[in-house]
Design an enzyme around this catalytic site. Structure first.
Site, short mmCIF file in Angstrom:
data_model
loop_
_atom_site.label_atom_id
_atom_site.label_comp_id
_atom_site.label_asym_id
_atom_site.label_seq_id
_atom_site.Cartn_x
_atom_site.Cartn_y
_atom_site.Cartn_z
N SER A 75 13.65 -33.09 -62.46
CA SER A 75 12.40 -32.35 -62.65
C SER A 75 12.42 -31.21 -61.65
CB SER A 75 11.21 -33.27 -62.35
OG SER A 75 10.02 -32.53 -62.23
N TYR A 97 6.91 -39.68 -56.88
CA TYR A 97 7.59 -39.08 -58.05
C TYR A 97 8.67 -38.12 -57.56
CZ TYR A 97 8.22 -36.63 -62.53
OH TYR A 97 8.75 -36.09 -63.67
P1 NDP Z 1 6.89 -38.86 -72.35
O1 NDP Z 1 5.87 -39.73 -71.67
O2 NDP Z 1 6.53 -38.21 -73.62
O3 NDP Z 1 8.24 -39.71 -72.56
C1 NDP Z 1 8.68 -40.65 -71.64
C2 NDP Z 1 9.70 -41.53 -72.34
O4 NDP Z 1 10.22 -42.47 -71.38
C3 NDP Z 1 9.09 -42.34 -73.47
O5 NDP Z 1 9.97 -42.33 -74.58
C4 NDP Z 1 8.97 -43.73 -72.89
O6 NDP Z 1 9.15 -44.69 -73.91
C5 NDP Z 1 10.16 -43.76 -71.95
N1 NDP Z 1 10.03 -44.79 -70.93
C6 NDP Z 1 9.10 -44.87 -69.94
N2 NDP Z 1 9.28 -45.99 -69.24
C7 NDP Z 1 10.33 -46.65 -69.81
C8 NDP Z 1 10.98 -47.87 -69.54
N3 NDP Z 1 10.59 -48.67 -68.55
N4 NDP Z 1 12.03 -48.22 -70.33
C9 NDP Z 1 12.43 -47.43 -71.34
N5 NDP Z 1 11.85 -46.26 -71.64
C10 NDP Z 1 10.80 -45.88 -70.88
O7 NDP Z 1 7.30 -37.80 -71.25
P2 NDP Z 1 8.50 -36.74 -71.13
O8 NDP Z 1 9.22 -36.57 -72.39
O9 NDP Z 1 7.91 -35.57 -70.48
O10 NDP Z 1 9.41 -37.49 -70.06
C11 NDP Z 1 10.81 -37.62 -70.17
C12 NDP Z 1 11.42 -37.39 -68.81
O11 NDP Z 1 11.22 -36.03 -68.44
C13 NDP Z 1 10.84 -38.22 -67.66
O12 NDP Z 1 11.90 -38.69 -66.85
C14 NDP Z 1 9.99 -37.21 -66.90
O13 NDP Z 1 9.87 -37.56 -65.54
C15 NDP Z 1 10.80 -35.95 -67.10
N6 NDP Z 1 10.12 -34.68 -66.87
C16 NDP Z 1 9.03 -34.32 -67.64
C17 NDP Z 1 8.40 -33.11 -67.41
C18 NDP Z 1 7.20 -32.68 -68.20
O14 NDP Z 1 6.51 -31.74 -67.80
N7 NDP Z 1 6.91 -33.27 -69.33
C19 NDP Z 1 8.85 -32.20 -66.36
C20 NDP Z 1 10.00 -32.67 -65.65
C21 NDP Z 1 10.60 -33.86 -65.89
P3 NDP Z 1 8.37 -46.10 -74.04
O15 NDP Z 1 7.05 -45.93 -73.36
O16 NDP Z 1 8.29 -46.30 -75.51
O17 NDP Z 1 9.26 -47.07 -73.36
#
Ligand code: NDP
Length: 241
Positions: free
Chosen positions: A134, A147
């Site tokens: 990030s 975070y």
């Molecule tokens: P979302 O919340 O839309 O997606 C997060 C994804 O992670 C979901 O598919 C969720 O699936 C999965 N997830 C969370 N916990 C678990 C777990 N314990 N096991 C398996 N899967 C898990 O957010 P983003 O798409 O934004 O996030 C994706 C990544 O991008 C993250 O690492 C986030 O930190 C990073 N990021 C996002 C930014 C933003 O502005 N959006 C900026 C910078 C980085 P489920 O709950 O079904 O398990």
């Protein structure tokens, strides 16, 4: 006809992971999609896809899913260690359980994910690891404390892995997005922090769509194996910090 190489993605049930699944599927790749919400991945209705209900904290479950995907489509050629949670909050009042979840999912979960495919890639002398950091893995914000710690971890590990795996021709890319429009804010329970984040988002004209992150991953993956885009930093143009 031989199919294209298998692409594996954690956190494929929403946001950036889902967008990346759509982009690679459209490009003709078979997929291994992992997340806890199986029904969300089913609803994508993508062809040539193995779905696995996986919590990235469960090392054995990831290994099992990789085995199932590889049995059907051959070796994983790209693993996107994307799953993560952002419990942004005032560190003085944040429930420690939120640190536990971020550390377990964003750091140990990423290690579990990489571990499931690394030995195979080294053996084949081919493969790509894409690790989700990030902008908060490059600089700190006072209400992102743990975070930021988890994302700095991903940065450090990806640099070390890149050096280590270069001798095996395995590529390691780290991605540092800024504000992307996804469901990530559902993890922010601290109202003051959430309000400040949203106000900043409005001030910069909103986040950008996750399809832009996906497009970059696809474009850089398509470069020859001896060409590596080591790091991607992608933010809304008006996001200065
Ligand atoms: P979302 O919340 O839309 O997606 C997060 C994804 O992670 C979901 O598919 C969720 O699936 C999965 N997830 C969370 N916990 C678990 C777990 N314990 N096991 C398996 N899967 C898990 O957010 P983003 O798409 O934004 O996030 C994706 C990544 O991008 C993250 O690492 C986030 O930190 C990073 N990021 C996002 C930014 C933003 O502005 N959006 C900026 C910078 C980085 P489920 O709950 O079904 O398990």
């Amino acid at each position: 006809m031989a199919h294209k190489p298998l692409i594996a993605i954690t956190g494929a049930s929403s946001g950036i992971g889902e967008a990346t699944a759509l982009a690679f599927s459209k490009a003709g790749h078979p997929l291994l999609l992992m997340a806890r919400r199986l029904e969300r991945m089913e609803a994508l209705g993508l062809p040539d896809t193995v779905l696995a209900r996986v919590d990235v904290r469960d090392r054995a479950a990831i290994a099992e899913a990789v085995k199932a995907g590889e049995a059907r489509f051959g070796p994983v050629d790209l693993m996107f260690a994307n799953a993560g949670v952002a419990h942004l909050a005032d560190i003085a009042t944040q429930p420690p359980e939120e640190w536990d979840a971020m550390i377990d999912i964003n750091t140990k979960g990423v290690m579990n994910t990489v571990h499931a495919v690394m030995a195979g890639m080294m053996e084949r002398r081919r493969g790509t690891l894409v690790m989700m950091s990030s902008i908060a893995g490059r600089k700190v914000y006072p209400d992102h404390t743990v975070y930021c710690g988890t994302k700095f971890f991903v940065h450090a590990v990806s640099e070390s892995l890149r050096e280590y795996l270069s001798a095996y021709d395995v590529r390691v890319q780290v991605i540092s997005p800024g504000v992307i429009e996804t469901e990530v804010l559902s993890g922010v329970k601290d109202e003051k922090t959430l309000a400040a984040y949203k106000a900043n988002k409005i001030a910069i004209g909103g986040g950008i769509g996750p399809e832009h992150v996906a497009d970059l991953i696809l474009a850089t993956y398509r470069m020859p194996q001896n060409a590596l885009v080591q790091e991607i930093v992608l933010t809304p143009t008006r996001q200065r910090y």
